[in-house]
Design a protein around this motif. Structure first.
Motif, PDB file in Angstrom:
ATOM      1  N   THR A 110     -73.955  58.980  12.988  1.00 52.91           N
ATOM      2  CA  THR A 110     -75.143  59.313  13.768  1.00 52.91           C
ATOM      3  C   THR A 110     -75.848  60.509  13.138  1.00 52.91           C
ATOM      4  O   THR A 110     -75.212  61.532  12.867  1.00 52.91           O
ATOM      5  N   HIS A 111     -77.140  60.371  12.899  1.00 58.65           N
ATOM      6  CA  HIS A 111     -77.912  61.467  12.295  1.00 58.65           C
ATOM      7  C   HIS A 111     -79.365  61.385  12.734  1.00 58.65           C
ATOM      8  O   HIS A 111     -79.783  60.349  13.275  1.00 58.65           O
ATOM      9  N   TYR A 112     -80.096  62.454  12.489  1.00 57.48           N
ATOM     10  CA  TYR A 112     -81.551  62.360  12.687  1.00 57.48           C
ATOM     11  C   TYR A 112     -82.245  62.619  11.361  1.00 57.48           C
ATOM     12  O   TYR A 112     -81.692  63.247  10.461  1.00 57.48           O
ATOM     13  N   ASP A 113     -83.465  62.090  11.254  1.00 58.88           N
ATOM     14  CA  ASP A 113     -84.349  62.377  10.130  1.00 58.88           C
ATOM     15  C   ASP A 113     -85.582  63.067  10.711  1.00 58.88           C
ATOM     16  O   ASP A 113     -85.870  62.924  11.895  1.00 58.88           O
ATOM     17  N   VAL A 114     -86.311  63.807   9.868  1.00 57.12           N
ATOM     18  CA  VAL A 114     -87.442  64.580  10.408  1.00 57.12           C
ATOM     19  C   VAL A 114     -88.778  63.848  10.266  1.00 57.12           C
ATOM     20  O   VAL A 114     -89.813  64.358  10.691  1.00 57.12           O
ATOM     21  N   PHE A 140     -81.837  60.262  17.060  1.00 58.66           N
ATOM     22  CA  PHE A 140     -80.556  60.045  16.380  1.00 58.66           C
ATOM     23  C   PHE A 140     -80.297  58.547  16.264  1.00 58.66           C
ATOM     24  O   PHE A 140     -80.634  57.790  17.185  1.00 58.66           O
ATOM     25  N   HIS A 141     -79.702  58.155  15.151  1.00 58.65           N
ATOM     26  CA  HIS A 141     -79.356  56.745  14.998  1.00 58.65           C
ATOM     27  C   HIS A 141     -78.017  56.590  14.304  1.00 58.65           C
ATOM     28  O   HIS A 141     -77.655  57.377  13.435  1.00 58.65           O
ATOM     29  N   ASN A 142     -77.267  55.564  14.746  1.00 59.49           N
ATOM     30  CA  ASN A 142     -75.960  55.202  14.210  1.00 59.49           C
ATOM     31  C   ASN A 142     -76.029  53.715  13.925  1.00 59.49           C
ATOM     32  O   ASN A 142     -76.426  52.936  14.785  1.00 59.49           O
TER      33      ASN A 142
HETATM   34 FE   LIG Z   1     -81.717  57.707   9.033  1.00 65.95          FE
END
Ligand SMILES: [Fe+2]
Ligand SMILES: O=C(O)CCC(=O)C(=O)O
Length: 371
Positions: free
Chosen positions: A215-219, A290-292
């Motif tokens: 799981t992470h976010y991008d800007v 956030f996406h996983n």
């Molecule tokens: Fe991403």
């Protein structure tokens, strides 16, 4: 034309709250705006227990709405301003959706070298670093990613592969599929839902079946074009950041399906959004969501990142689309200095002034229309 939306699929004792078919009805706009679990009731499997206790366990998911036949105008007017994920169905994506077989892909770009993630287990773990970076000729990599058991391997015969394309010089250049994979780029029609000046990067992604990305976010704002293969995407709102145990831009809660609540007690409060991307689907992921991602099958995707904010807000040295806007980085630096300063006080006082500071941040900087 409104494309049909598949019914929500209950997974592993989890219920998915359906938004119903939101193909452009007035309900869909309201649903997008509400931000709350939508009516439709939990459709969980028998014996899954009452909805309340499932919610307490953090096991209830809100289905990301699907919309069919969304053109540029409609996207910009109805979807984009909501700042919520949406699955776009039936988009015109070019010949890639029919052409991109394993054999076509491998011969199209030949034996140029690509750097890939190789993982002995499906769930990549950035904390224990259970994966390695290796280099392979592109054609060989594609064949390996498409097979389940390997004759030649780096770590084990069941290892999984993941390609996230990068620029010519990975440190300085952003990924641009037109430059690194020009033959394949000709097969993809990227939806033109932003101005040319807003373009940041286009990333080519190939994944083995089963691989799970943390799981992470991008800007940047993002359109994730799933060209082939089925994928499950679990998302969390930016407002749930206090429950996600971040390490930089990534969540330390690796197993979102079976989280360790002893270690991550607040994760129970994170509201899980979920969708399944079929070949030809496009997922709009707004910046900071956030996406996983689990690739349920071998799959090929292209995503395009673009700037939502004025260009000068972003970090010029960002090549991956994941460096915080410069004002945010500066504010975080100042906060770190403030925390260091508080250390000059004994605990009783530090606690009191820290609480005052938190109240001030909430009062001055939180938005009050977050639903
Ligand atoms: Fe991403
Ligand atoms: O689908 C994937 O492989 C990862 C997608 C992703 O993280 C992104 O598009 O930002």
């Amino acid at each position: 034309m409104a494309a049909a939306v598949p019914p929500p699929v209950p997974q592993r004792g989890r219920s998915v709250r359906s938004t119903g078919n939101t193909g452009g009805s007035p309900r869909s706009a309201a649903a997008l705006r509400s931000g709350r679990p939508l009516p439709g009731g939990p459709g969980g499997p028998a014996g899954a227990g009452p909805a309340a206790s499932m919610a307490q366990r953090g096991q209830e998911a809100v289905a990301v709405p699907s919309l069919g036949g969304v053109g540029r105008e409609r996207f910009l007017q109805d979807v984009y301003p909501q700042r919520k994920p949406v699955v776009l169905k039936g988009m015109e994506l070019g010949s890639c959706t029919t052409k991109w077989t394993v054999d076509y892909l491998s011969q199209a770009e030949g034996s140029k070298e690509v750097k890939i993630h190789v993982s002995a287990v499906p769930q990549m773990d950035f904390l224990s670093k259970n994966f390695v970076y290796r280099t392979l000729p592109f054609n060989e990599f594609v064949q390996r990613a498409a097979e389940v058991k390997h004759k030649e391997y780096f770590l084990s015969e069941n290892e999984k592969y993941y390609l996230r394309s990068v620029g010519e010089d990975a440190r300085k250049d952003v990924a641009d599929i037109r430059k690194q994979f020009p033959v394949l780029a000709d097969d993809v029609q990227i939806p033109e839902y932003f101005d040319k000046e807003q373009f940041f990067s286009s990333v080519f992604r190939i994944s083995s079946a089963g691989l799970q990305l943390w799981t992470h976010y991008d800007v940047m704002d993002n359109l994730l074009i799933q060209v082939t293969g089925r994928k499950r995407v679990v998302l969390y709102s930016p407002q749930d950041v206090p429950y996600l145990y971040l390490s930089g831009t990534k969540s330390e809660v690796l197993d979102v399906d079976n989280p360790d609540f002893e270690k991550y007690p607040l994760f129970v409060k994170a509201k899980r959004y979920e969708c399944y991307l079929e070949a030809g689907d496009v997922l709009f992921i707004p910046a900071m969501w956030f996406h996983n991602v689990i690739s349920e099958e071998f799959g090929v995707a292209v995503n395009v990142f673009w700037k939502h904010l004025p260009a000068e807000c972003y970090d010029k040295s960002d090549t991956y689309g994941n460096k915080d806007p410069t004002a945010a980085s500066r504010a975080i630096q100042i906060l770190d200095r403030a925390l260091k300063t508080l250390e000059e006080l004994p605990e009783e006082y530090r606690d009191f002034y820290a609480r005052r500071m938190v109240s001030r941040i909430q009062e001055k900087a939180y938005r009050n229309d977050y639903g």
